[in-house]
Scaffold this active site. Structure first.
Site: not given
Lengths: 499, 491
Positions: B78, B156, B180
């Site tokens: 990420k 996210s 997330s």
């Protein structure tokens, strides 16, 4: 000792005004590394050379508390006789500025590490006053913005960014510029004693925000103004004096004081407005979620307490009580730990060499140190820290005075030479032939000669004018070119005159 | 797409150890899949050269017989984990050109454990979003579609879950502040584990809300989540909130035996407007656990309804302060200034240009709730409620060993479907309470919606009891036998 501090009054056209002063002193914690990073705190390094990723607030960087800074804050709190809070916490003080990389300063707002305490300050006239301490908290320093090195840009140096500061907040207990000055000086002494701050005001290791208000005696506090970042004792006193006068003038002209932040201009000796209350930041304090609260147990606090040296007040009391030093001498000597230590080493060495009670030795040794030694150092533009002789050498010199080898006046000459060459006093005395003549035979002959040469004065003595002995002593000293031992001369004279 | 892309971490590990597969082959398959998956917009930065170098190093270790738990396993990272010398954007224009000179602890741990970096994956800007639509680099597309219509991957960690669901990598790092990891895992039929707050170091992870942010693994199986968590977690002196407790052998916790465990069903998570299929899946989950010998217990978490508003005060408050460092002074975006502009203009224009709408919204909310006169009513009250929410869980865990809930209130939705921020925030309704309490939670795929999209179930556990969470999840995974895959429509 229990003399009351005298009131300082500003005389206005409409009557008298009293001033009220509180101080927030920012003291840089003596530590190798910053409060939340491993970067060095070395003063005077190349710009931006002591900056870690944490100090420059790179993404994902996290503060980690420096335990040494915490310990120093606790020690300082203990030295100020203050409450050590077993639970304290760091908060973020949010504001934008180019030299504040995180966009917030990590400080302690709601739960400071140290609570209320007090400190005794001594004033010029020997009076003392206790000044309350409101709190002490730890916080980060910001970097430095430099506006005058580039025509269009402001440059930023982050060397100071993240350096540990203790903010020591007094109660509004001071009533004169002198008291404020004495408070800053005493605080500096305390911090230097315990080694939590070097107290160097020129390098910015210590600076004060000064809160000043005025009021009619006996009335409630007036509106205060805060004068930011004053960096010497003298400027603190000047700023207060100017600010109090300014406020009195406004009030007497029927105006009112705006609560505001002001700056002191040392060149003009005046304060000027920096920002008003309306322009004040909303700092949006909240607990820093990156840091755990600080929690102490009793053992930690006791360990910190045990690490404290003897503090100046205790030291002074001991010098007066155990050694019979005059109050003034004791106060002067303990003003710096270095001078107190120098004196103690001197006295130790002296006591080993001279068989005389300490109450006799100590006051004389302190007089010698404060007048002879300091006098000559001052003349040479030196301070004790660059004194060329050791306390042991000083004791050797004093020993020669105490055992009658040299006279007090000759000792001054020896000291001067010692300070120049660093040589031992005995060698200097030998070489310069400064030894006192204590040989009774030689002195008796000299006395006989003087008495024979001055029959008129002998008559005067016999008629009861005993003061004339001084004249004879002077004559013998002159005859011996200063080397006669005056005590021995005196004794011989009295005997001969009585014959 | 080769068979190698279907391998789980555990399968790949075993084949690598048996040396009937090389790390280079495995990584090459991932690189090929990454190339093919460009239409999904998963990667912000691809690092194939580095991946091959790391693969060769892994092969050398395998050859030398000193393999670590993840030696040779490709990982999608990420883009909020700072990676040394590799651009790290956090999904924002603000950090478009930002290349950190340091490595986050979580990724450093993964590399120490032999894992191979494929690249940096897309995400909602600064991890603020539940659909990946706030990324400055365009949204990631969910490999799962509604017929011919694209859906969001959730957020996210949208790039992370898409990389795993799309069979580009067997695993990805995610971060979870209010859901997330778990919500996007549910949207993509993947397994997403948010560990206990303090289990993984936050050092080098671009901060959103410091008291909530927690890194975790995204995988295709519970076993893989166990393996990867073990390779990410651990004490770190560089993060004061990272807890010094030993990292257990999480894989060993997957005993398959949950007999006698008590599983709580919080009544507050039921609601009249919960879609029928979500409710059914939840009931099915209870049945699976009951069949495996666990005891289903009704519990109450009375302050649940305050969790979402509490979260949307605490998280923006912290974010408003955490994001203050993006000021254009030292790194990242700086606006072009006009002659005569000063510091204030630099701040205003830099931040106006650098941040997207959702980030600005949250900075404004956060600034507001911390302001003088509002602090007590918002931030302080939210902190008090946060304590009450944590107390709810503490009380519940005296009666039960784990808690079962749906992960999200719906399946993945289409782009632009939730224009109202409040509707978007509702996505987090089931994940946020455990975040506020700092507790571990996992989402596993449990069923397909009527429209053929994956749905997830969430298992929550006690602090630092990821083992029970994984054990229960493992049993459910077996019972659910979720084998559906998205069609590979992008290549």
């Amino acid at each position: 000792m229990s003399k009351e501090a005298k009131n300082y009054i500003v005389h206005g056209a409409t009557g008298d005004w009293e001033i009220v002063v509180g101080l927030e002193v920012h003291a840089q914690v003596t530590s190798q590394a910053k409060l939340f990073s491993g970067a060095s705190t070395q003063f005077g390094s190349e710009p931006n050379s002591n900056v870690s990723l944490v100090d420059a607030a790179f993404p994902g960087m996290l503060p980690v508390i420096n335990g040494e800074c915490v310990r120093q804050a606790v020690r300082t709190g203990l030295a100020l006789d203050a409450q050590i809070n077993k639970f304290s916490r760091f908060d973020r003080k949010n504001y934008f500025y180019a030299d504040l990389p995180q966009g917030y300063q990590i400080s302690q707002f709601a739960h400071p590490i140290v609570g209320e305490g007090e400190m005794l300050v001594e004033l010029e006239d020997g009076a003392t006053k206790s000044i309350g301490i409101e709190r002490l908290h730890l916080e980060q320093d910001a970097g430095k913005s430099i506006h005058d090195q580039h025509p269009r840009y402001t440059l930023v140096d982050l060397n100071r960014s993240g350096v540990a500061l203790m903010e020591i907040v007094s109660k509004p207990d001071m009533r004169s510029p002198e008291e404020a000055g004495a408070y800053v000086r005493k605080l500096r002494t305390m911090l230097r004693y315990i080694g939590s701050c070097d107290g160097n005001m020129e390098q910015g290791s210590m600076r004060a925000d000064v809160n000043v208000s005025v009021r009619r005696p006996g009335e409630p506090f007036g509106t205060r103004c805060e004068i930011k970042n004053v960096n010497s004792v003298r400027f603190v006193m000047q700023a207060i004096e100017y600010e109090a006068r300014r406020q009195v003038d406004i009030l007497e002209a029927g105006g009112s004081i705006d609560q505001e932040t002001r700056l002191f201009d040392p060149n003009k000796g005046e304060t000027r407005s920096m920002r008003s209350k309306e322009e004040a930041h909303d700092y949006r304090y909240f607990p820093d979620p990156d840091l755990l609260p600080l929690e102490f147990d009793d053992a930690y606090i006791e360990e910190a307490r045990a690490s404290l040296p003897e503090l100046p007040d205790a030291k002074k009391a001991r010098f007066v009580k155990d050694w019979g030093l005059p109050d003034y001498n004791a106060a002067t000597l303990v003003g710096e730990k270095e001078s107190a230590d120098w004196f103690e080493t001197l006295l130790d060495a002296l006591r080993k060499g001279v068989d005389s009670p300490v109450e006799k030795l100590a006051p004389k040794a302190s007089n010698w140190m404060l007048s002879d030694l300091y006098g000559q150092l001052n003349k040479a533009g030196k301070s004790l820290s660059d004194c060329p002789i050791t306390p042991t050498q000083g004791a050797e010199l004093l020993k020669l005075v105490f055992d009658g080898t040299i006279s007090g006046s000759a000792s001054k000459e020896v000291l001067e030479e010692m300070l120049q060459s660093g040589r031992n006093p005995a060698d200097i005395v030998e070489e310069k032939g400064l030894k006192q003549v204590s040989d009774t035979g030689a002195l008796e002959a000299m006395v006989d000669k003087i008495l024979a040469a001055n029959p008129a004065q002998v008559e005067q003595f016999k008629a009861g004018k005993t003061k004339v002995v001084g004249f004879f002593v002077g004559q013998v000293m002159k005859e011996s070119r200063g080397q006669a031992n005056p005590a021995v001369v005196n004794e011989i004279l009295m005997r001969k005159l009585a014959e | 797409m080769s068979d190698l892309n279907e391998l789980s971490i555990a399968e790949a590990r075993d084949r690598l150890a048996a040396r009937d597969l090389s790390a280079r082959e495995l990584v090459q398959a991932s690189i090929a899949a990454m190339e093919a998956a460009k239409p999904l917009n998963i990667f912000v930065t691809e690092t194939p050269e580095r991946a091959l170098e790391m693969a060769d190093a892994a092969d050398a270790r395998l050859k030398a017989g000193d393999a670590k738990p993840m030696t040779g396993i490709p990982v999608a990272v990420k883009d909020l984990f700072c990676t040394k010398d590799v651009c790290t954007t956090a999904g924002s224009h603000m950090l478009e050109s930002f290349t950190p000179p340091y490595e986050s602890t979580v990724t450093a741990n993964l590399w120490d454990n032999g894992a191979v970096m494929l690249g940096k994956v897309n995400m909602d800007e600064f991890a603020m979003g539940s659909s990946n639509e706030t990324s400055a680099y365009g949204p990631v597309k969910n490999p799962w579609r509604l017929g011919e219509t694209d859906t969001v991957p959730g957020g996210s960690s949208g790039g992370s879950v898409a990389a795993v669901a799309g069979r580009i990598a067997p695993c990805a790092t995610g971060s979870d502040t209010g859901g997330s990891i778990r919500q996007p895992a549910a949207f993509t039929g993947t397994v997403g584990l948010k560990p206990t707050y303090g289990r993984c170091s936050r050092y080098g992870m671009v901060a959103f809300a410091s008291s909530l942010d927690q890194a975790g693994p995204i995988t295709r199986s519970v076993r893989d989540a166990a393996i990867m968590l073990g390779a990410m977690a651990g004490h770190d002196v560089k993060d004061s909130t990272c807890v010094d407790v030993p990292v257990p052998d999480y894989e060993a916790a997957l005993t398959g035996d949950i007999r006698g465990l008590k599983i709580g069903i919080p009544k507050e998570y039921h609601s009249a407007d919960m879609p029928r299929e979500i409710e059914d899946m939840w009931q099915q989950g209870m049945a699976w656990l009951r069949d495996a010998g666990a005891q289903i217990v009704d519990i109450s978490l009375p302050h649940t309804k305050y969790a979402l508003p509490t979260y949307y005060i605490v998280a923006p408050a912290e974010a408003s302060s955490n994001l203050a460092r993006y000021d254009g002074v030292r790194y990242g975006h700086r606006a072009q200034l006009k002659s005569g502009d000063g510091l204030t203009e630099m701040y205003e224009e830099t931040r106006a240009e650098g941040f997207g709408e959702e980030v600005k919204r949250r900075i404004l909310i956060g600034t507001y709730v911390l302001s003088a006169g509002y602090y007590d009513a918002y931030y302080l009250k939210a902190q008090k409620i946060r304590t009450l929410i944590a107390d709810d869980f503490r009380r519940a865990y005296k009666k039960v060993d784990a808690i079962l809930t749906p992960t999200a209130p719906s399946a993945a939705f289409g782009f632009g479907a939730k224009q109202d921020p409040l509707a978007m925030y509702m996505n987090d309704v089931f994940t946020v309470p455990a975040s506020l309490a700092g507790l571990p939670g996992i989402s596993i795929p449990a069923a397909l919606s009527a429209e053929g999209l994956p749905l997830g179930l969430q298992i929550l556990g006690r602090a630092f009891d990821e083992e029970t969470v994984l054990k229960v999840a493992g049993v459910m995974e077996d019972a659910a036998a979720f084998t559906a895959k998205p069609k590979t429509w992008w290549s």
